[in-house]
Design a protein around this motif. Structure first.
Motif, short mmCIF file in Angstrom:
data_model
loop_
_atom_site.label_atom_id
_atom_site.label_comp_id
_atom_site.label_asym_id
_atom_site.label_seq_id
_atom_site.Cartn_x
_atom_site.Cartn_y
_atom_site.Cartn_z
N GLN A 79 1.03 -1.47 0.06
CA GLN A 79 -0.15 -0.06 0.88
C GLN A 79 0.67 1.30 0.23
OE1 GLN A 79 -2.25 -0.05 3.26
NE2 GLN A 79 -3.56 -2.30 3.00
N ALA A 80 0.39 2.44 -0.85
CA ALA A 80 1.02 3.65 -0.49
C ALA A 80 1.39 3.93 1.13
CB ALA A 80 0.35 4.26 -1.54
N ASN A 81 0.50 4.17 1.14
CA ASN A 81 0.01 4.52 2.95
C ASN A 81 0.74 3.79 3.91
OD1 ASN A 81 -0.61 5.03 5.37
ND2 ASN A 81 -2.82 5.74 4.82
N VAL A 82 2.04 3.85 4.30
CA VAL A 82 2.85 2.12 5.21
C VAL A 82 2.40 2.38 5.87
CG1 VAL A 82 5.46 1.85 5.45
CG2 VAL A 82 4.92 3.15 3.29
N VAL A 83 2.03 3.08 6.66
CA VAL A 83 1.48 3.89 8.32
C VAL A 83 0.28 2.86 8.65
CG1 VAL A 83 0.93 5.16 10.15
CG2 VAL A 83 2.43 5.93 8.95
N GLU A 85 -0.47 0.31 6.46
CA GLU A 85 -0.49 -1.18 6.23
C GLU A 85 0.59 -1.46 7.29
OE1 GLU A 85 1.97 -2.44 2.48
OE2 GLU A 85 3.57 -2.52 3.50
N VAL A 86 1.62 -1.36 8.37
CA VAL A 86 1.75 -1.09 9.30
C VAL A 86 1.25 -1.29 10.27
CG1 VAL A 86 3.43 -0.61 11.56
CG2 VAL A 86 4.71 -0.16 9.08
N VAL A 87 -0.19 -1.33 11.09
CA VAL A 87 -0.81 -0.63 11.72
C VAL A 87 -1.35 -2.21 11.48
CG1 VAL A 87 -3.31 0.49 12.66
CG2 VAL A 87 -0.69 1.41 12.28
N MET A 88 -2.48 -2.75 10.39
CA MET A 88 -2.93 -3.92 10.05
C MET A 88 -2.20 -5.05 9.76
SD MET A 88 -5.98 -3.11 8.99
CE MET A 88 -6.81 -4.20 7.84
N PHE A 89 -1.04 -4.96 9.71
CA PHE A 89 -0.03 -6.06 9.68
C PHE A 89 0.20 -5.98 11.28
CE2 PHE A 89 4.16 -8.07 9.89
CZ PHE A 89 3.80 -9.08 8.92
N ALA A 90 0.37 -5.21 12.25
CA ALA A 90 0.73 -5.10 13.82
C ALA A 90 -0.79 -5.95 14.59
CB ALA A 90 0.62 -3.96 14.90
N ILE A 91 -2.16 -5.76 13.77
CA ILE A 91 -2.83 -6.12 14.17
C ILE A 91 -2.86 -7.39 14.07
CG2 ILE A 91 -5.98 -6.02 14.18
CD1 ILE A 91 -5.51 -3.34 14.16
N MET A 92 -2.96 -8.15 12.57
CA MET A 92 -3.16 -8.94 12.18
C MET A 92 -2.27 -9.62 13.33
SD MET A 92 -5.91 -8.69 10.57
CE MET A 92 -6.54 -7.62 10.58
N PHE A 141 -5.81 -10.41 1.92
CA PHE A 141 -7.20 -9.54 1.77
C PHE A 141 -6.78 -8.32 2.55
CE2 PHE A 141 -7.73 -13.99 0.66
CZ PHE A 141 -8.09 -13.87 -0.58
N TRP A 142 -5.85 -8.15 3.82
CA TRP A 142 -6.14 -7.35 4.54
C TRP A 142 -4.95 -5.98 4.52
CZ3 TRP A 142 -8.89 -11.15 7.70
CH2 TRP A 142 -10.30 -11.10 7.14
N VAL A 143 -3.52 -6.64 4.30
CA VAL A 143 -2.67 -5.66 4.90
C VAL A 143 -2.27 -5.63 3.62
CG1 VAL A 143 -0.17 -5.51 6.05
CG2 VAL A 143 -2.36 -6.64 7.34
N PHE A 144 -2.02 -6.49 2.80
CA PHE A 144 -1.06 -6.19 1.33
C PHE A 144 -1.92 -6.34 0.35
CE2 PHE A 144 1.76 -8.10 4.39
CZ PHE A 144 2.27 -6.89 3.91
N SER A 145 -3.41 -5.15 0.43
CA SER A 145 -4.53 -5.52 -0.92
C SER A 145 -4.25 -4.29 -1.58
CB SER A 145 -5.37 -5.11 0.30
OG SER A 145 -5.50 -3.82 0.89
N ALA A 146 -3.23 -3.65 -2.41
CA ALA A 146 -3.32 -2.90 -3.16
C ALA A 146 -3.58 -3.64 -4.67
CB ALA A 146 -1.83 -2.20 -2.85
N GLU A 147 -4.14 -3.23 -5.43
CA GLU A 147 -3.99 -4.72 -6.68
C GLU A 147 -3.18 -3.62 -7.79
OE1 GLU A 147 -5.13 -6.74 -7.67
OE2 GLU A 147 -6.19 -7.12 -5.95
N LEU A 148 -2.03 -4.30 -7.82
CA LEU A 148 -1.08 -3.65 -8.90
C LEU A 148 -0.14 -4.49 -10.12
CD1 LEU A 148 1.89 -2.44 -7.08
CD2 LEU A 148 -0.42 -0.49 -7.75
#
Length: 186
Positions: A79-83, A85-92, A141-148
């Motif tokens: 995701q472009a928004n690293v913060v 992504e980190v928060v979602m990663f930490a939660i998961m 499906f939630w943390v690294f969800s950006a489609e490129l």
């Protein structure tokens, strides 16, 4: 109908196998980090605190896992928004770590097995397997969800699933459908 469903399932499997393989490698290294630190702490300064030792080991392995998954496994989905992504990663990962710590707690305090081998198997085998299954789907499906879709390595993923278009009829089989190589007699 079943042919279409089967085709979509095979397309999904083909699309995800790369991520699953990379995730497995990252997970294997994280397992070594987690298990090594956990055993080191259990045989050292945290011999009487197995749950806390599991949490510390899990946090160290989680930091490694985020870096490896962000820059290798799911690099095409960052995701472009690293913060965020980190928060979602930490939660998961907190949920995954909670699964492993709960397995240690159940083993030690509910079942009553307090030896190092039992709590290790509970936290680093059973807990890690359950947590890993949860983490893969959470990351995917939630943390690294950006489609490129413009990444050449993954540009055909949508075609595999027939997303956005009506599936075509299956192609006629090739003349030689034998998957075995020709036999050479001596």
């Amino acid at each position: 109908m079943l042919v279409q469903i089967w085709g979509k399932l095979m397309g999904l499997a083909s699309m995800m196998w790369r991520e699953v393989a990379k995730f497995g490698v990252v997970g294997g290294v994280a397992f070594i980090i987690d298990s090594g630190i956990y055993l080191w702490l259990l045989h050292g300064s945290m011999a009487d605190s197995a749950v806390k030792a599991k949490i510390i080991a899990g946090v160290v392995a989680t930091v490694f896992s985020w870096v490896a998954n962000r820059f290798w496994t799911f690099r095409h989905r960052r995701q472009a928004n690293v913060v965020r992504e980190v928060v979602m990663f930490a939660i998961m990962n907190a949920i995954g770590l909670g699964i492993a710590a709960a397995c240690v707690w159940v083993t030690k305090y509910w079942i009553g097995l307090t030896d190092t081998t039992s709590v290790f198997i509970a936290g680093s085998v059973v807990g890690l397997v359950l947590g890993t299954i949860f983490r893969f789907f959470a990351y995917r499906f939630w943390v690294f969800s950006a489609e490129l879709d413009d990444d050449p390595e993954f540009s055909s993923d949508r075609e595999l699933l027939h997303v956005g278009s009506e599936p075509t009829t299956p192609a006629a089989p090739k003349a030689d459908t034998n998957p075995l190589p020709p036999r050479i007699d001596e």
